[in-house]
Design a protein around this motif. Structure first.
Motif, PDB file in Angstrom:
ATOM      1  N   GLN A 218       0.840  -1.216   0.000  1.00  0.00           N
ATOM      2  CA  GLN A 218       0.000   0.000   0.000  1.00  0.00           C
ATOM      3  C   GLN A 218       0.866   1.254   0.000  1.00  0.00           C
ATOM      4  O   GLN A 218       0.609   2.203  -0.735  1.00  0.00           O
ATOM      5  CB  GLN A 218      -0.906   0.015   1.223  1.00  0.00           C
ATOM      6  N   ALA A 219       1.911   1.236   0.823  1.00  0.00           N
ATOM      7  CA  ALA A 219       2.760   2.430   0.927  1.00  0.00           C
ATOM      8  C   ALA A 219       3.499   2.689  -0.381  1.00  0.00           C
ATOM      9  O   ALA A 219       3.610   3.832  -0.831  1.00  0.00           O
ATOM     10  CB  ALA A 219       3.753   2.256   2.077  1.00  0.00           C
ATOM     11  N   VAL A 220       3.994   1.614  -1.015  1.00  0.00           N
ATOM     12  CA  VAL A 220       4.731   1.793  -2.279  1.00  0.00           C
ATOM     13  C   VAL A 220       3.770   2.315  -3.352  1.00  0.00           C
ATOM     14  O   VAL A 220       4.091   3.238  -4.108  1.00  0.00           O
ATOM     15  CB  VAL A 220       5.390   0.464  -2.731  1.00  0.00           C
ATOM     16  N   THR A 221       2.579   1.760  -3.399  1.00  0.00           N
ATOM     17  CA  THR A 221       1.588   2.213  -4.388  1.00  0.00           C
ATOM     18  C   THR A 221       1.266   3.684  -4.161  1.00  0.00           C
ATOM     19  O   THR A 221       1.231   4.481  -5.110  1.00  0.00           O
ATOM     20  CB  THR A 221       0.297   1.358  -4.280  1.00  0.00           C
ATOM     21  N   ALA A 222       1.070   4.044  -2.901  1.00  0.00           N
ATOM     22  CA  ALA A 222       0.693   5.431  -2.579  1.00  0.00           C
ATOM     23  C   ALA A 222       1.843   6.413  -2.829  1.00  0.00           C
ATOM     24  O   ALA A 222       1.623   7.610  -2.977  1.00  0.00           O
ATOM     25  CB  ALA A 222       0.260   5.516  -1.117  1.00  0.00           C
ATOM     26  N   SER A 223       3.076   5.880  -2.904  1.00  0.00           N
ATOM     27  CA  SER A 223       4.233   6.770  -3.059  1.00  0.00           C
ATOM     28  C   SER A 223       4.379   7.305  -4.481  1.00  0.00           C
ATOM     29  O   SER A 223       5.253   8.122  -4.747  1.00  0.00           O
ATOM     30  CB  SER A 223       5.522   6.030  -2.686  1.00  0.00           C
ATOM     31  N   GLY A 224       3.522   6.810  -5.393  1.00  0.00           N
ATOM     32  CA  GLY A 224       3.624   7.274  -6.785  1.00  0.00           C
ATOM     33  C   GLY A 224       4.522   6.392  -7.628  1.00  0.00           C
ATOM     34  O   GLY A 224       4.886   6.763  -8.750  1.00  0.00           O
ATOM     35  N   ALA A 225       4.895   5.212  -7.106  1.00  0.00           N
ATOM     36  CA  ALA A 225       5.717   4.280  -7.890  1.00  0.00           C
ATOM     37  C   ALA A 225       4.958   3.893  -9.155  1.00  0.00           C
ATOM     38  O   ALA A 225       3.725   3.862  -9.165  1.00  0.00           O
ATOM     39  CB  ALA A 225       6.020   3.033  -7.062  1.00  0.00           C
ATOM     40  N   ARG A 226       5.720   3.572 -10.199  1.00  0.00           N
ATOM     41  CA  ARG A 226       5.071   3.129 -11.432  1.00  0.00           C
ATOM     42  C   ARG A 226       4.533   1.717 -11.225  1.00  0.00           C
ATOM     43  O   ARG A 226       5.022   0.973 -10.366  1.00  0.00           O
ATOM     44  CB  ARG A 226       6.065   3.207 -12.583  1.00  0.00           C
ATOM     45  N   ASP A 227       3.487   1.353 -12.016  1.00  0.00           N
ATOM     46  CA  ASP A 227       2.773   0.084 -11.772  1.00  0.00           C
ATOM     47  C   ASP A 227       3.724  -1.108 -11.649  1.00  0.00           C
ATOM     48  O   ASP A 227       3.608  -1.921 -10.736  1.00  0.00           O
ATOM     49  CB  ASP A 227       1.782  -0.192 -12.904  1.00  0.00           C
ATOM     50  N   PHE A 228       4.687  -1.205 -12.591  1.00  0.00           N
ATOM     51  CA  PHE A 228       5.550  -2.394 -12.584  1.00  0.00           C
ATOM     52  C   PHE A 228       6.494  -2.405 -11.393  1.00  0.00           C
ATOM     53  O   PHE A 228       7.012  -3.458 -11.004  1.00  0.00           O
ATOM     54  CB  PHE A 228       6.338  -2.500 -13.906  1.00  0.00           C
ATOM     55  N   GLN A 229       6.720  -1.222 -10.802  1.00  0.00           N
ATOM     56  CA  GLN A 229       7.673  -1.166  -9.685  1.00  0.00           C
ATOM     57  C   GLN A 229       7.096  -1.767  -8.398  1.00  0.00           C
ATOM     58  O   GLN A 229       7.852  -2.204  -7.535  1.00  0.00           O
ATOM     59  CB  GLN A 229       8.088   0.289  -9.435  1.00  0.00           C
ATOM     60  N   VAL A 230       5.771  -1.774  -8.301  1.00  0.00           N
ATOM     61  CA  VAL A 230       5.155  -2.246  -7.045  1.00  0.00           C
ATOM     62  C   VAL A 230       5.433  -3.739  -6.840  1.00  0.00           C
ATOM     63  O   VAL A 230       6.020  -4.124  -5.805  1.00  0.00           O
ATOM     64  CB  VAL A 230       3.652  -1.904  -7.009  1.00  0.00           C
ATOM     65  N   PRO A 231       5.090  -4.623  -7.806  1.00  0.00           N
ATOM     66  CA  PRO A 231       5.433  -6.039  -7.586  1.00  0.00           C
ATOM     67  C   PRO A 231       6.935  -6.289  -7.530  1.00  0.00           C
ATOM     68  O   PRO A 231       7.391  -7.201  -6.826  1.00  0.00           O
ATOM     69  CB  PRO A 231       4.796  -6.756  -8.789  1.00  0.00           C
ATOM     70  N   MET A 232       7.709  -5.469  -8.251  1.00  0.00           N
ATOM     71  CA  MET A 232       9.180  -5.652  -8.200  1.00  0.00           C
ATOM     72  C   MET A 232       9.683  -5.495  -6.765  1.00  0.00           C
ATOM     73  O   MET A 232      10.432  -6.315  -6.255  1.00  0.00           O
ATOM     74  CB  MET A 232       9.880  -4.588  -9.055  1.00  0.00           C
TER      75      MET A 232
END
Ligand SMILES: NC(=O)c1ccc[n+]([C@@H]2O[C@H](COP(=O)([O-])OP(=O)(O)OC[C@H]3O[C@@H](n4cnc5c(N)ncnc54)[C@H](OP(=O)(O)O)[C@@H]3O)[C@@H](O)[C@H]2O)c1
Length: 272
Positions: A218-232
């Motif tokens: 949740q925190a990574v998603t909310a940080s503005g990371a690009r979609d592919f970066q979240v599962p990475m």
């Protein structure tokens, strides 16, 4: 002639530092204007295959730094274009910076393994695969303490055989300068002592209170990371936390390529 790609990235810059004074070394980058003065530079953009034929002209050895921060199809297209252009240009030997074998569970492993297979199946190229472990610098970034001095990275009791990026650069240089001795070889280049959140905290004078993967996602998603970066990123935490990246448990290939013991990851993390 030895062409190094990606010289304006973290790893490529360290490679170029070690090679810059040598005859016959050419720097390749998407931004050749940023290459240090005095080093011959060529435009190399794997996303623009038309840049590759002129860039690879006269190249005997290509040190191909992976261009991995994207979706698999994008990375595979980049690496495929680079290898095809190397074949067409008559490059003799490709040295490729890949991902350590213990990283097979990581979301970004697939594109590395595709590239390794593409090299193995080449009818014309000689190749060497440098299976780089995750950097100590990367661990420092993903397990950094918050402003309260607490590391909440979801690493559980897991450990990472992290490796100093400068050691990987030095190993890559040693191979690229004498590629024939390394033809057809894959090297596992991981740290000799795995470190976890508790040790990172101790080295930094911080405390370690590991969080959960879901909160981190949740925190990574909310940080503005690009979609592919979240599962990475979440996949990396999970693979470390669950013991997949603690290293092979035997002396790896790094010390042999360096001719000395690798630098301890905690030294890098603590900035010593
Ligand atoms: N082992 C690890 O812990 C770890 C961590 C992060 C990444 N990696 C992988 O290892 C590679 C090198 O690490 P790094 O620390 O140097 O990463 P970095 O600092 O993020 O640099 C990205 C690299 O990708 C190159 N690149 C990006 N798009 C490209 C394109 N279209 N064509 C050609 N090159 C392209 C860049 O080259 P220019 O900017 O010079 O054009 C640069 O060398 C990364 O690209 C990634 O695949 C490994």
């Amino acid at each position: 002639m030895l062409l190094v790609t990606g010289v304006n990235g973290g790893l490529g810059a360290l490679v170029l530092e070690r090679l810059a004074a040598r005859e016959g070394v050419v720097a390749g980058s998407r931004t050749p204007a940023r290459v240090p003065a005095g080093v011959p530079a060529r435009l190399v953009d794997f996303d623009r295959p038309e840049t590759l034929a002129p860039a690879f002209e006269g190249v005997a050895t290509l040190l191909m730094i992976s261009a991995g921060a994207a979706e698999d199809d994008v990375v595979i297209a980049r690496h495929g274009a680079a290898i095809e252009a190397a074949e067409r240009a008559g490059v003799g030997h490709v040295v490729y910076t890949s991902l350590s074998g213990d990283g097979d569970h990581l979301p970004y492993a697939l594109a590395h393994r595709w590239t390794e297979r593409r090299l193995r199946e080449s009818a014309t190229l000689r190749w060497t695969v440098l299976r780089n472990g995750l950097y100590a610098e990367f661990l420092a970034a993903i397990a950094a303490p918050g402003p309260d001095g607490v590391i909440t990275a979801p690493l559980g009791d897991g450990r990472l055989a992290a490796v100093a990026r400068a050691d990987l650069a030095e190993a890559a240089v040693n191979v690229a300068l004498a590629p024939a001795a390394h033809a057809g070889r894959s090297y596992e280049l991981v740290g000799e002592r795995a470190v976890g959140g508790a040790e990172v905290a101790e080295a930094l004078g911080a405390r370690y209170r590991p969080g959960a993967l879901g909160e981190t996602r949740q925190a990574v998603t909310a940080s503005g990371a690009r979609d592919f970066q979240v599962p990475m990123l979440v996949g990396t935490y999970s693979a470390i936390a669950h013991g997949f990246l603690a290293g092979p448990g035997v002396r790896g290939d790094l010390a042999a390529l360096l001719g000395r013991p690798p630098r301890p990851a905690l030294e890098v993390i603590a900035g010593r």
